[in-house]
Write an enzyme that holds these catalytic residues in place. Structure first.
Site, PDB file in Angstrom:
ATOM      1  N   CYS A 357       0.803  -1.232   0.000  1.00 45.69           N
ATOM      2  CA  CYS A 357       0.000   0.000   0.000  1.00 45.69           C
ATOM      3  C   CYS A 357       0.839   1.287   0.000  1.00 45.69           C
ATOM      4  O   CYS A 357       0.599   2.178  -0.831  1.00 45.69           O
ATOM      5  CB  CYS A 357      -0.971   0.027   1.174  1.00 45.69           C
ATOM      6  SG  CYS A 357      -1.366  -1.542   1.914  1.00 45.69           S
ATOM      7  N   ARG A 386       6.431 -11.412   5.586  1.00 42.05           N
ATOM      8  CA  ARG A 386       5.831 -11.234   6.910  1.00 42.05           C
ATOM      9  C   ARG A 386       6.377 -12.307   7.833  1.00 42.05           C
ATOM     10  O   ARG A 386       6.515 -13.459   7.422  1.00 42.05           O
ATOM     11  CB  ARG A 386       4.302 -11.328   6.832  1.00 42.05           C
ATOM     12  CG  ARG A 386       3.676 -10.295   5.914  1.00 42.05           C
ATOM     13  CD  ARG A 386       2.178 -10.471   5.790  1.00 42.05           C
ATOM     14  NE  ARG A 386       1.624  -9.552   4.805  1.00 42.05           N
ATOM     15  CZ  ARG A 386       0.355  -9.537   4.435  1.00 42.05           C
ATOM     16  NH1 ARG A 386      -0.505 -10.387   4.983  1.00 42.05           N
ATOM     17  NH2 ARG A 386      -0.065  -8.688   3.521  1.00 42.05           N
ATOM     18  N   HIS A 533      -8.293  -1.068  -1.255  1.00 40.35           N
ATOM     19  CA  HIS A 533      -7.268  -2.104  -1.343  1.00 40.35           C
ATOM     20  C   HIS A 533      -7.967  -3.366  -1.856  1.00 40.35           C
ATOM     21  O   HIS A 533      -9.031  -3.719  -1.353  1.00 40.35           O
ATOM     22  CB  HIS A 533      -6.682  -2.439   0.033  1.00 40.35           C
ATOM     23  CG  HIS A 533      -6.177  -1.268   0.807  1.00 40.35           C
ATOM     24  ND1 HIS A 533      -4.849  -1.085   1.101  1.00 40.35           N
ATOM     25  CD2 HIS A 533      -6.829  -0.232   1.389  1.00 40.35           C
ATOM     26  CE1 HIS A 533      -4.708   0.011   1.829  1.00 40.35           C
ATOM     27  NE2 HIS A 533      -5.898   0.544   2.020  1.00 40.35           N
TER      28      HIS A 533
END
Length: 658
Positions: A357, A386, A533
């Site tokens: 983003c 992640r 998104h």
């Protein structure tokens, strides 16, 4: 007086505290008999829990799916009692034993290792408890009493420390000689258990922290009826046959190498073909829908993630690295690794991006935007990383590095509904092409969030309105939104009914505010755009893992790494087989020629194991008639065909993605 509101809006009153059973008895005797528990003010409680204040109630019976949580949590306690009986009451320390979506588990600190072979012994002990119909009994105790009861159990005393001073402490008894620190809910007595099974044993760190001791976790499941248990066990067997980790190795699709890092995927040539075909289809669809392809860096300064809010809300899942600028590097010396504490203090901190983003936002901000520029749709295959705990990693389905077909739409508020509809239409096209069923959920405002309540309400309603306009059914999942906005999550159902995380659409009024995004409106004033998104597949790795299991490794022809294998019945027909092979390659078919020495039966079995959609077998008859003998993995023996007819058939199948 206590006032209890029923689902139909009617009310019952009681003098002093009451119970689920008493309330059920006032409604109907049959409900009193069959009540397992209830939702009281939204919280699942059992028949043991006293109701001491007014509120709304919905009583549940065995017919309600929520009742399985009560059953399974109870069977977890029956397991814990059985383990203590078998391995010694004073030798076993208890961790936790919750119900799960699929069953239950319980963690144990034991003096000996439990194997899969030991599970039948534990099941037999559990059957004794069930046959005796040992009762569950709830008891409220003081903190001092709890500390005394669990003084020899370090895990329970640690849990006690996490219970606030004003929170009730309860234990549940099972029979007269077993108790556990527990909030519930539980069934009335063990005799209500009719169908359970212990499934496996695994290691699990206490409280999921690798710094803590490794405990032994026993997994199991339970249902109200034996038939339901049998159906579930059948699905488990089917799932084993479809396990993408096993098929990934068998079909030579991907690997995860511990020496390179847990949760990091290496795509082999066969897997790369599947991924490339999917990505090419996705990219063309994005172009058709007005998206512009962009690329953003893999690492960005940590300050950027502080602006976005990820640092505050997501940093435990992020990888951070100190980067020394070139002039500093010269002073420190290129060979000085690792950096000292002082050097780290002077370094700039960067984050490996967990999401795309902020990069898309920076491109939006790179120039002034007018209302005429909107909607602006950016898209990239963005690889993110992640941190996931090692115990949660699972093949392609839970990884640390993955790629998203990630897109962000910047639009005016009046364009929002149409943009959500456009994304929904794209998602429905994807699900249709891959022939996938689905369930739609809307996640609402979580406990920790950014932005105003008004913005959240506006965003949530926009999602609901779009789904209603397309006539799509959905469920509301309270508190399941992202910290920056509500979302539509579409869970994909595979061939045996399991749910997988898939497409997502998230409306965000907050990041445009935090990054001060603007556009100049018709009136010449600066306005704030709305940000959407969205990921159509979600994680490409997870999506391919889903497809492997959904198709059980037999991919549709357009995705299959090898679409056709040509098999000569003997070496005499290799020249003719090579001619057929060339014709397949000339029209773009991914074909292989199996010209190794060996019997035809062996070659056919090899092609079967590799799940190649079509086998073309050629021998004397085919050579003389200029034909091929065709076998389909799905349809079986299709007989003899002219080569041109076979090419027409498979090219049509590829084009139409059948």
């Amino acid at each position: 007086m206590i006032e209890i509101e029923l689902p139909d809006g009617s009310k019952l009153t009681f003098e002093g505290k009451t119970s689920v059973k008493e309330i059920a008895g006032k409604i109907a005797k049959s409900l009193e008999k069959n009540a397992v528990g209830a939702f009281f003010n939204g919280e699942l409680i059992d028949i043991h829990t006293p109701i001491e204040r007014s509120g709304k109630i919905k009583i549940i019976t065995q017919k309600d799916p929520e009742s399985l949580e009560v059953l399974r949590h109870s069977v977890a306690h029956i397991l814990a009692k059985a383990v203590k009986r078998v391995y010694g009451k004073d030798k076993v320390k208890l961790g936790i034993g919750p119900a799960t979506n699929e069953g239950f588990y319980y963690d144990f600190d034991l003096p000996t290792s439990i194997s899969e072979e030991d599970l039948s012994k534990l099941e037999a002990e559990m059957e004794k408890i069930i046959k005796a119909k040992e009762t569950f009994r709830r008891e409220e105790i003081t903190r001092e009493q709890a500390l005394e009861l669990f003084k020899d159990d370090p895990y329970k005393t640690e849990l006690l420390d996490s219970i606030s001073e004003n929170e009730k402490i309860t234990i549940y008894w099972l029979g007269e000689d077993f108790f556990d620190l527990c909030k519930g809910p539980h069934i009335e007595h063990a005799g209500m258990v009719k169908a359970f099974k212990l499934l496996s044993v695994a290691g699990a760190y206490w409280r999921g922290d690798s710094k803590n001791k490794m405990l032994q976790r026993i997994y199991g499941t339970a249902f109200w009826k034996k038939k339901e248990l049998e159906e579930y066990l059948h699905r488990l067997e089917e799932a084993k046959k479809r396990d993408h980790r096993v098929l990934g190795k068998q079909l030579d699709l991907f690997s995860i190498y511990e020496e390179a890092g847990s949760g990091l995927v290496f795509w082999h040539p066969n897997g790369a073909i599947i991924r490339r075909e999917i990505e090419e289809w996705v990219e063309k669809e994005h172009e058709k829908r007005g998206y512009q392809r962009i690329y953003t860096p893999h690492i960005m300064k940590a300050d950027l993630w502080k602006i976005s809010g990820h640092y505050d809300f997501y940093k435990e899942n992020m990888f951070f690295v100190p980067v020394v600028e070139h002039d500093e590097e010269e002073k420190l010396g290129n060979e000085k690794v690792p950096l000292t504490c002082e050097e780290v203090e002077r370094a700039n901190w960067y984050a490996v991006k967990p999401m795309n983003c902020p990069g898309h936002i920076l491109i939006y901000k790179s120039q002034p935007r007018s209302y005429k520029d909107l909607p602006l749709r950016f898209f990239e295959f963005g690889t993110v990383h992640r941190y996931e705990k090692s115990g949660s990693l699972h093949g392609l389905l839970r990884v640390r590095g993955f790629t998203q077909d990630d897109g962000h739409i910047f639009c005016r508020p009046d364009q929002l509904k149409d943009e959500i509809l456009g994304v929904l239409d794209y998602v429905m096209e994807l699900l249709s092409v891959f022939k996938l069923d689905y369930v739609i959920n809307i996640g609402t405002k979580p406990e920790k969030y950014i932005g105003s309540d008004e913005a959240w309400e506006h965003a949530t309603q926009a999602l609901i309105d779009a789904l209603k306009e397309r006539g799509l059914e959905y469920n509301i999942v309270e508190g399941d939104g992202a910290f920056y906005g509500p979302k539509i999550d579409i869970a994909v159902l595979d061939a045996i009914g399991r749910k997988w995380d898939g497409p997502t659409i998230q409306v965000d009024f907050n990041l445009p505010e935090r990054f001060d995004l603007t556009y100049v409106d018709r009136d010449g004033e600066k306005k704030r755009p709305v940000m959407v998104h969205r990921a159509i597949m979600g994680s490409i790795e997870r999506f391919i893992g889903l497809l492997i299991e959904h198709y059980a490794g037999l991919f549709p022809l357009w995705l299959a790494p090898t679409q056709v294998v040509v098999i000569p019945v003997s070496d005499k027909y290799i020249n003719y087989a090579e001619n057929v092979f060339r014709k397949l390659k000339e029209v773009g078919i991914r074909a292989k020629l199996d010209d190794e020495s060996g019997k035809v039966g062996y070659k056919i079995r090899k092609a079967e194991l590799l799940k190649i959609p079509y086998m073309v077998i050629v021998g004397e008859k085919e050579q003389e008639s200029n034909t091929v003998s065709v076998r389909s993995k799905k349809e079986g023996d299709l007989g003899s065909m002219e080569i041109s007819n076979f090419l027409d058939k498979i090219l049509t199948e590829i084009k139409e993605k059948l």
